[in-house]
Design an enzyme around this catalytic site. Structure first.
Site, PDB file in Angstrom:
ATOM      1  N   ASP A 183       0.545  -0.902   0.018  1.00 21.48           N
ATOM      2  CA  ASP A 183       0.208  -0.041   0.160  1.00 21.48           C
ATOM      3  C   ASP A 183       0.618   0.963  -0.637  1.00 21.48           C
ATOM      4  OD1 ASP A 183      -1.632  -2.067   0.139  1.00 21.48           O
ATOM      5  OD2 ASP A 183      -2.023  -0.904   2.553  1.00 21.48           O
ATOM      6  N   GLU A 194      -7.170  -2.876  -3.372  1.00 25.51           N
ATOM      7  CA  GLU A 194      -8.270  -3.242  -2.863  1.00 25.51           C
ATOM      8  C   GLU A 194      -9.244  -1.697  -3.263  1.00 25.51           C
ATOM      9  OE1 GLU A 194     -10.149  -3.977   1.269  1.00 25.51           O
ATOM     10  OE2 GLU A 194      -8.453  -2.453   1.655  1.00 25.51           O
ATOM     11  N   GLU A 217      -8.003   4.784  -4.254  1.00 23.89           N
ATOM     12  CA  GLU A 217      -6.934   5.755  -3.541  1.00 23.89           C
ATOM     13  C   GLU A 217      -5.713   5.212  -4.501  1.00 23.89           C
ATOM     14  OE1 GLU A 217      -6.934   5.436   1.026  1.00 23.89           O
ATOM     15  OE2 GLU A 217      -7.442   3.559  -0.090  1.00 23.89           O
TER      16      GLU A 217
END
Length: 849
Positions: A597, A672, A676
């Site tokens: 991430d 996911e 973002e």
């Protein structure tokens, strides 16, 4: 009479870590007759065709936590007393009265209504997209350490940085026996498993009718299946050798952004090996043999093997039919012209001559003679790596894939056969559309791939968001009128009343957390709040108080004084949280230490920094190097920067990022939060704009446009989406998209507002580009609309910060309803999560009128 042919050819092969070897040979006359072999009849018990594979229905959570993506559940209470200027309109005018003013026609030109003008100017000169951000070492206040907890398994030393989030990572991690997806094929080291106990490399391709579907979501209109999965461990074809066994090892080398070599050695240190050049989209799976006895196996079992007529001298062809009735082709190109003499010794094994060196290529052929023709004319060459170039000119961005190749040479060698995903085909330009063939293969999660015969592709995005800035932006409007530059006095009055309260929050406490993700979200929230006050509400004095606090809060991170300081990892070469080193918990901060991430986490800091620098240009020089370091880690644009791998997160072949870092996974990489992902591109674009880095700004614009295309194709499913099964698309969003499965869930829960909201946040100018209004309309109407009695999850019943996210998203199609929600009297502040502000949501909704 069959034609007899003689031809002089050259074979080129690069050994790992060596220069290219070129071998010349002349083939003798060959007869294009056909001979079919069948497995010998054996009376003893034989294995059954293994066609069902393994289905992994669990959501793999290594490195993941079940925490919701909010720094705090809701806005904390006011803690800082400050003096603020008074609002301008009369305080006895009701909020409801203000909201009614916003529904008048846009043709009214008074200050009471919302006006627009262009923000920024389109770039008129061609800009190269992949120019380095910087090339120097990380600053001294970032400590270095080389003891990363994820070991580098059997990686041949290389000078260039190794990508951590790329498709081949399963071959570097854990047991090394999880699959690698090149699309449309997958490869898995068999490692002595299953009934035939092979130690070779298994090749698999899954058709649509082999998918496994989860239970139906009966509460959702259309009752979509909750997930779909492609079975793994179906060993259709295994490329192997008699010398491989329980002493064999798998090594990797030449690890780059779009390619890597996987090598199977009989034992460590052996000069004999099979090298598998792994390149995304490769049309045939290639194994390069060095001095081994050739063995081809199948767990599905051979029904028949025919020696096919050769279209190229020096290339031997075999037509294979398996017991699942699927057809495969095998091409053998020996280094010395020696016939491999493959013989079907059983229904599980084809065996060739010993001490063989050459190239084996495998391809699945669902299209009969027409498909075979395409493969025949591409056999004998294979890709080894890919070069990427891109530039922008005004609103147009062009990117170019060019593959390096090996195999047959001599001037008449074939062009490469590569598979294009649906978004590629939509973007093809120049000669590339004419290189498409009728050959198609199903991919696991990206629709149907199209075979393209060309050594390079050109792709274009023709509407870059060059006019997108920090203000609300409406992509459905014409260029030049898409950004809001001021709000009406009524809107400003309402916003200022809310901002007065929110600006009293303690920025230091809200941002000084043990998570780069949560800290960054809080900083970004306050930056957007300050910008709304300063620019949209035209209150620079009011904003200055918040800006000063924001700079102090940001300094804790730029000076590396946060709770878990960043370190530069010299093993994998990246900027990681020290959290997992200190706690021993791989899931600390969502796995940041293991490279999970990074584009999500660092985007929030980059966005906050861009706003601060925009409002205070003098701040820039003291903080530019540190912010650039975040950009370099997540999205280094140049191989000349040896401190970070090229494009760690964003995959230019798939057109979006992968969030999973150094964790092996049965279903490979995943992402996911598509929103973002786009947020990172937007934050980088804006940082490039304020720093004057035109290449970075252009790169952000191009990435945003590519993402708008891929999100529409693969993540945000409108009715009629053709890239996912019909049984699944009523979910509207993918939830978690893996390379091998799609699961309409999240890592932190299964509520519908979670599954959809994670593809919404944060709501910022890029959202209008990457979330089409037609999609939002369907999603809202079918899932969240309180006026729709069949909507399973009315937004009005949602609790907590997710409610604010849903209504902020509504501003993209119905800004009046969104404004009325946030402007209502007795607003419940629990509807705003700790990573957002009501001030921004009001300004956002007002700016979309």
């Amino acid at each position: 009479m069959p034609m007899l042919t003689m031809m002089h050819v050259h074979l080129v092969h690069a050994l790992p870590g060596q220069l290219i070897n070129e071998i010349s040979f002349t083939t003798g006359p060959f007869n294009q007759a056909s001979l079919t072999q069948y497995p010998p009849t054996i009376t003893t018990s034989q294995p059954s065709p293994a066609t069902s594979g393994i289905i992994n229905t669990e959501l793999e959570t290594d490195g993941r936590t079940s925490i919701q993506p909010f720094p705090t559940p809701s806005v904390p209470p006011v803690t800082i007393p400050i003096e603020l200027p008074s609002a301008t309109p009369s305080s006895n005018t009701s909020t409801a009265a203000y909201s009614r003013l916003f529904i008048s026609p846009k043709t009214n030109s008074t200050r009471w209504y919302f006006g627009r003008r262009a923000v920024g100017q389109a770039m008129i000169d061609q800009t190269e997209v992949f120019q380095p951000v910087a090339t120097q070492a990380p600053p001294r206040h970032i400590p270095q350490r080389g003891d990363h907890p994820a070991p580098r398994l059997n990686i041949v030393p290389q000078s260039s940085p190794i990508s951590t989030n790329k498709f081949y990572a399963n071959f570097l991690l854990g047991s090394q026996d999880q699959g690698v997806w090149t699309h449309p094929y997958s490869l898995t080291w068999s490692k002595g498993t299953q009934s035939i106990r092979s130690w070779g490399m298994a090749v698999s391709h899954i058709d649509a009718d082999q998918r496994v579907f989860g239970p139906r979501a009966g509460d959702v209109p259309g009752s979509p299946t909750r997930y779909y999965i492609n079975p793994v461990a179906i060993q259709s074809i295994i490329i192997s050798a008699t010398e491989l066994g329980n002493s064999s090892i798998l090594t990797t080398d030449s690890l780059q952004a779009f390619s890597a070599n996987a090598n199977l050695l009989p034992q460590a240190g052996s000069s004999s090996r099979i090298t598998f050049p792994l390149v995304q989209g490769m049309g045939l799976v290639t194994g390069v043999y060095i001095n081994l006895q050739l063995v081809i196996q199948s767990g599905v079992l051979f029904r028949s093997v025919s020696i096919g007529a050769r279209s190229l001298s020096g290339v031997f062809k075999y037509q294979i039919t398996l017991e699942d009735n699927k057809s495969w082709l095998l091409y053998a190109t020996p280094h010395n012209g020696q016939d491999p003499q493959l013989s079907l010794v059983s229904n599980t094994e084809l065996r060739g001559v010993p001490n063989w060196s050459g190239v084996i290529q495998i391809a699945k052929n669902p299209s009969g003679s027409s498909g075979e023709y395409v493969y025949d004319n591409a056999a004998g060459v294979y890709p080894t790596s890919m070069d990427l170039a891109a530039s922008t000119y005004g609103q147009t961005g062009t990117y170019h894939f060019e593959w390096r190749k090996a195999g047959l040479t001599g001037g008449n060698e074939p062009k490469l056969l590569m598979f294009a995903l649906p978004h590629h085909v939509e973007s093809f330009a120049g000669p590339t559309p004419f290189a498409r063939t009728p050959l198609r293969l199903q991919t696991t999660t990206k629709g149907i791939a199209t075979a393209v015969v060309a050594d390079s592709w050109t792709l274009i995005e023709a509407n870059l968001p060059v006019d997108m800035g920090f203000s609300p932006w409406n992509g459905s409007l014409p260029q030049g009128s898409r950004s809001t530059t001021y709000l009406s006095a009524t809107a400003i009055h309402v916003i200022n009343k809310v901002a007065e309260s929110e600006l009293r929050q303690d920025m230091g406490n809200q941002t000084d957390l043990d998570s780069m993700y949560f800290s960054g979200k809080a900083l970004s929230k306050f930056a957007a709040l300050v910008y709304a006050i300063h620019t949209l509400c035209d209150e620079p004095d009011f904003a200055r108080v918040g800006l000063s606090q924001l700079k102090v809060a940001f300094a804790k991170f730029s000076t590396n004084q946060q709770r878990f300081p960043l370190v530069y990892d010299t093993a994998w070469k990246g900027l990681v949280s020290s959290g997992a080193y200190i706690t021993g918990n791989a899931g600390q901060d969502f796995g940041n230490t293991y490279y999970n991430d990074h584009h999500f986490h660092y985007a929030y800091f980059i966005h906050a920094a861009a706003i601060i620098a925009h409002l205070d240009p003098q701040w820039l020089q003291l903080n530019k190097e540190w912010v650039n370091l975040l950009v370099r880690d997540a999205a280094n644009p140049s191989t000349s920067d040896q401190y970070f791998p090229f494009s760690r997160a964003f995959d230019w072949y798939h057109g979006h990022s992968w969030a999973k870092g150094l964790f092996e996974s049965a279903d490979a990489k995943d992402e996911e939060s598509s929103s973002e992902d786009a947020f990172f591109a937007y934050a980088m674009k804006m940082w490039g704009k304020v720093t004057g880095d035109q290449s970075m700004e252009a790169r952000g614009n191009l990435m945003l446009s590519v993402l708008a295309r891929t999100l529409r194709n693969y993540f945000l499913m409108q009715d009629g989406n053709s890239n996912h099964p019909a049984e699944f698309i009523a979910n509207k969003v993918t939830g978690v998209l893996f390379e091998n499965k799609v699961d309409a869930t999240t890592y932190f829960g299964t509520n519908r507002e979670y599954i959809h909201g994670i593809h919404m946040l944060p709501l910022l100018p890029y959202s209008s580009l990457t979330r089409p209004s037609s999609f939002i309309t369907q999603e809202w109407t079918q899932i969240f609309d309180p006026s729709n009695p069949s909507a399973p999850n009315p937004a009005s019943t949602v609790q907590g910060g997710w409610k604010g996210i849903l209504y902020a998203n509504l501003a993209l199609i119905d800004p009046r309803k969104s404004w009325d929600f946030f402007a209502q009297e007795n607003f419940d502040t629990s509807w705003i999560d700790g990573g957002a502000s009501r001030t921004w949501y009001l300004a956002w909704a007002a700016g979309m009128f």
